[in-house]
Structures are given as structure tokens and as C-alpha cells.
Design a protein around this motif. Sequence first.
Motif, PDB file in Angstrom:
ATOM      1  N   UNK A   1       0.854  -1.202   0.000  1.00  0.00           N
ATOM      2  CA  UNK A   1       0.000   0.000   0.000  1.00  0.00           C
ATOM      3  C   UNK A   1       0.891   1.254   0.000  1.00  0.00           C
ATOM      4  N   UNK A   2       1.941   1.230   0.842  1.00  0.00           N
ATOM      5  CA  UNK A   2       2.850   2.389   0.894  1.00  0.00           C
ATOM      6  C   UNK A   2       3.547   2.562  -0.456  1.00  0.00           C
ATOM      7  N   UNK A   3       4.034   1.439  -0.996  1.00  0.00           N
ATOM      8  CA  UNK A   3       4.741   1.497  -2.288  1.00  0.00           C
ATOM      9  C   UNK A   3       3.801   2.024  -3.375  1.00  0.00           C
TER      10      UNK A   3
ATOM     11  N   UNK B   1       3.370   5.723  -2.984  1.00  0.00           N
ATOM     12  CA  UNK B   1       4.574   6.441  -3.447  1.00  0.00           C
ATOM     13  C   UNK B   1       4.607   6.425  -4.980  1.00  0.00           C
ATOM     14  N   UNK B   2       4.284   5.255  -5.557  1.00  0.00           N
ATOM     15  CA  UNK B   2       4.273   5.126  -7.022  1.00  0.00           C
ATOM     16  C   UNK B   2       3.328   6.148  -7.643  1.00  0.00           C
ATOM     17  N   UNK B   3       2.104   6.205  -7.095  1.00  0.00           N
ATOM     18  CA  UNK B   3       1.102   7.127  -7.652  1.00  0.00           C
ATOM     19  C   UNK B   3       1.577   8.577  -7.497  1.00  0.00           C
TER      20      UNK B   3
ATOM     21  N   UNK C   1       8.801   2.341  -4.569  1.00  0.00           N
ATOM     22  CA  UNK C   1       7.656   3.067  -5.133  1.00  0.00           C
ATOM     23  C   UNK C   1       8.107   4.103  -6.144  1.00  0.00           C
ATOM     24  N   UNK C   2       9.203   4.791  -5.813  1.00  0.00           N
ATOM     25  CA  UNK C   2       9.684   5.852  -6.703  1.00  0.00           C
ATOM     26  C   UNK C   2      10.160   5.282  -8.034  1.00  0.00           C
TER      27      UNK C   2
ATOM     28  N   UNK D   1       5.927   6.473 -15.359  1.00  0.00           N
ATOM     29  CA  UNK D   1       5.798   7.808 -15.957  1.00  0.00           C
ATOM     30  C   UNK D   1       6.701   7.958 -17.180  1.00  0.00           C
ATOM     31  N   UNK D   2       7.884   7.328 -17.123  1.00  0.00           N
ATOM     32  CA  UNK D   2       8.780   7.420 -18.280  1.00  0.00           C
ATOM     33  C   UNK D   2       8.149   6.762 -19.513  1.00  0.00           C
TER      34      UNK D   2
END
Lengths: 475, 228
Positions: A19-21, A24-26, A394-395, A402-403
Amino acid sequence: MIWKTAWKNVWRNKVRSLVVIASVTVGIFAGVFSIALMNGLIEQRISDALNDEISHIQITSKNFRLNNDPQLTIANSEGVLSVIKSVKGATDVSERTIITGMANTASKSAGVQIIGIDPDMEKRVFTLYSKLMPGTGDYFEKDSKLNLALIGQELAKDLNIIRYSVDSSTIVRVREKGLSEKLISKLAPITGKKFLNEKQFIKEMKSLFSKAEEMKYGLLIRKEAWSFREGARMTLTFLDKENNQVGSVFRLTALYDMANSMFEKSSVFVRNSDLKKLMGMNEKDFHQVVVKISNVDQTDEIADILALKLPDLEVTTWKKISPDLAMMTDMVSQFYLIFGIIILAALAFGIINTMLMVVLERTRELGMLTAIGMNKKKVFSMIMLESVFLSLIGAVIGMIVSNILIRITGNTGINLAQAAEGFEALGYSAIVYPKISAGFFGIVTILIIITGILSSIYPAMKALKLNPVEAIRAE
Amino acid sequence: MKIIEIKNVSKIYNESEVQVNAVNGVTLDFQEAEFAAIVGPSGSGKTTLLNLIGGLDNPTSGEIIIDGTNLAKLKSSELIDFRMRNIGFVFQAYNLIPVLTAKENVEFIMNLQSWSKKERDERTFELLKAVGLFERANSRPAKMSGGQQQRIAVARALASRPKFVLADEPTANLDSKSASTLLEIMEKLNHEEKITFIFSTHDARVVKMAHRVITLEDGKVVSDDVRE
């Protein structure tokens, strides 16, 4: 061992970590993609302005920019051109004659800037020739004895040169573009009817379609329903060199569409030869020389050289001509900073919250680790690494997603057609090509690692303050 | 050879304005390779005494000297390092790291002490064999029984060859068979490795196997029996 343990600890509570990942991803995706979108929009606007509207450097007589006085011409233009060509980095030039005047048709008139150009020279500096609306004509290619003018789509609408009608061929085209039969049937009451201008046509459309339908398909129908009679004419009136009012009929050679309503409404392009004859100007005199350079970053440097070599003339860079564009480039970095801070702060709070829960849940284990001899530095490192891993996973996913999306949409473009009028009124294209530099991802990665480290400080301090005796007894 | 000296140690807790003398003027010595049990009713101060010996808690008065080092003279960070190098701990609730395998749990302290991989592997497999869990080297604690987990905890406590092992009620959560197996293993390791074991316990089996039984009541040593 600390790295391995920290990594395994991340996956101790898979659901929570995922959930945290995911969050962060979003967050990273939203941030990076928004910045790419904004970057694409601004770069496109600057590129359009430099390639279509103002170029990099403009050279005029002193005070011409201030007064627009047609008598303030550049004499000995050949000498000026040879000086410009001698400067390394200045790739092309175009000479222009500029006058303010009125454009008139039988039903409408509008104030315009009339720009006299040499079509061949202009082609080397600006891309206007490639922005002609299909089916409206050509770029001064016919050797006509008549005065010729190239005007923008928006001015053509204002002067009632573009008209609207729905006929059988319009129906065929909108059907091909995906308009349903139900919606096509709604066009029946206006089929065969002619509208003098866009406003009347839109008003009629609004009465036929629901608001949602009009929003979704209005632009498509308008694009297929407009018509332009090739060879249409208008009158341009202005003051000549002796301040006498002159006017002449100009045949429209084509219409251009530059995705900049303001520019389209106000800029009329004519041939230098036609304009100079009407103004009574010397054939070798000009009001403005525009200079294109190979590297935009060298603008100031080349402008300084030109100013030194042409002391009697005014050399102006695009940043001074269009300070809004210059401000925009400066604002971009500040915008990145603010946006970045907001996203990283949100990320930091999420990580702090999660890591505090982790410390609370593992009180007994952390007490045991301290008891058996794991020193504070290692306990701190373990908690810090866990938060860095959480944020970095996540990043990285966010940046990969996004890339990929930036690459895809960077090629296809994002069509913001529904907001096209608003965008174009501000000079922005409705089709945006998101763009971001590779270095940006490196900066984001470093910032995420720093955020992960900073976010771990408070939870790690909590862990370090645990008393091993009490912690081991904790349930 | 004397490795632990406890000199007139007291520990007083102030709970809600009431003073509790958890340990009250205890003086004891422990020799190398002892297998000693500290017994007594609940609240007699067994765990507190073990915590004091292990440097997890500070005495209110008195001195604890381990192999010549006075624990009171060590800074917090030095004390953590001292524990890592000199003391092994076995807890009642095993307290293994759940995300690590049995092997990784055993070698954890060796890692903290920066042992080489070769040294770690040799010692880990030696101990896993000694506690009879060599085949479970790659199992995580959740996949093992309580007895097996406690055997891994014993292997972890012995991993870096500490001077002594403190075991707080090690058999309290184990069934009879697992407890017997664990005690046999500990006695064997005590004999083979010459490492002192000090237990706090209620368990009669532990008491039966101990070479020395120290009885506490109200924080005081009431008997100290050494068996031949």
C-alpha cells in the motif's frame, strides 16, 4: 546483514508495504508526469514563439519598437545582413516591413499588424509556411500580380471570411470521424443552411445538442462545417511613409493555423514588394531584420556581438520582446521546486507514519536486538534502510511508469481538444507533448533517497530510545 | 576462574510512590563453565538479577564485575558492545528475528562482530548440528516448533563464544519433551564449550540438572547450593 535484514523487514507485512509502495508510485507518477506535461507545454510554447512568431533576435532602428513609426527604417539593409552573416551562430535572417492598419471585409473590420515578408527568406527563419490550413491555398507560390495576403484562421472568422454550413459532404466527413447516426440526425434542421460566422453556428448547435454532446462533438462538427472560398479578398488600410492613408484590396493566398488565437487575430502577412509599393518605401529599406540562431542558449551572447557591430540599431532578444516567455522559463524551475516539495512532503509523512507503526509493532524485537548487542548506529541504519527501500521501490516504479507514458504521449501527444479554445487563446497548442530530461529522473532518485533518510529519523529515534528490559517484556 | 562478581547489589524500583526492592544486597560469584539455576517464587527478583548481570539494567547500588570489567563504568554504547562480545541471551519467548532463517538468526551476532563468511559458516553449522537442527538451517522461525525455536535461540546465544549465557525461563513455554531436549543440549554445550550458563527458572527439571542452585526470596539470596 543490516541491508539484508532491512530488505526482508520491508516484506514482513506485505499488504502494508505494498500500500505504501503503491501510494509512493502514484505520487511520483503524478508529480513526474505533471511536470513533464507542464514542461512540454512551456517548451512547445517557447518553440512555437521562436519558430513562428518572434525568432531569437530582432534588429530594428532605435525607437521603432517603441513608436512603430514607419519612417524609422533600417537603411543599407545589405550591409546589415552581411554583418549578421559574419557572426558565428547566426544561421538565417529575414527582412520585414511592418505597419499597423485595418483589415476590412464587407461586413467586418479588425485592427491588425501588417507584416511584409520575402516568402523565401521567411521560410528559412519561420515555419509559418507549414502551418497553412489544408484546402485554403498556398504560401505565396503563385506569381500573382494582385496583392496577396496570408491571414490567420481566427482573423478569418472575425472578418466573416470563414463561413459555416452543413451539407451532404459535411455529413459524410463527420460520419467518418465517428459521429453517431443519432447525433447526425440532429443536424437535419441546419442542413443546407449557411451561417455567416462561427458565433451564429455555435448558437444553433447549442440549440440542437445537449451541453455534453456539444462539449464532446462541437469542435469536430465546426471543423468539418467551415468553408472558405479560395481567392476571397479583403481590404487593408494603413498610413504610408508620408502619413497619408492608403488602402488596397488583397487576395487571400491562404489561411494559417498557429494554435495562437491572439497572433492569428492580429498578424497579416503580405509580400514586401506589395507593401513597400503601397507605402512608398525604398526597395532596400526595412523596418525589422529577424535573426535565427543555432543554439538558443547563445542568444544573449550573439545579441551582444550584434549590438557592438551595429551600434546605430536596436538589437533585441526574444526574452525582451516577449518577457512572458522569459518569465515562464524562469518559473519552470520554481514550479518544479514547489511541486517537488509538496510531493516529497506527502511522501515523507506517509513513510514516517508507516515506520512509526513498524517501530511500535517490533518493540520487543528491537529491544532484543539492543540486548544482544546491536548498537544504536546499526539499529538506526536498519530503520533508515527500510524507509529508503520503501520509498525507493515506489519511486522507481513510479518513474518507470511515468517514463513509459511520457515516451508514448511524447510521440502521440495528448489532445486537449475540449479546452482547445482556452489554450489557443493563451498561445498554447491544444496537443501537448509531455517531455522530461533524463537528468530529472536522477534528481528525483536522489531526492527520494534523501526524503527516505529524513523520514526515518523520527521513527529511528523512537527505536533508539527503547529500554531493552521494557521492550523485551512488551506484548 | 571467576568470571562474574556481584558485590552487594540492590535494585529498587519506585512504582507509584511505593519502593520495591527487587534485588536486595545480593553478593554472588560465578566461575567459568558453571551450569547454575536461579530459582525462587514469582517476584523474588530472578529476572531482575539476570538483567543486572546482563547489563540490561543498572543496579541502584553495588557493583557487577565481569571478567574484570565493572559494568557501571561503561558508557551506554560501550555496554552494548560489551554485551555483544561477552554475553549470550536466551529469552523465554525465543525472540528470534522472524524474517531471517535459522542459519541467519544464528549468524546474526557474528555478522555484528564482522566475522568472515567462512568463520560464520563453520560456527553456524557447528551449532546447528549441536542443537540438532542442521536440516532446518533455511527454515524461518514461523515454520518451527517452540522447542526448535528455543534451540536456535541457544545456538544464537553461543554463536560468538560469549563468556556466559543468561537464560530467562528458557523452558517456560516448552512442553516436557522439548524442554528435556533443550536442557540436554545446553548441558552438552556447557560441557563442550566451557561456557557458563545461568538460568532463572521455576522448572524442576532445570533445577535437577543444574550444578548450582541459587534460591532468591524477596530479592535476597536465601540459599546457594553447589552440587558435585
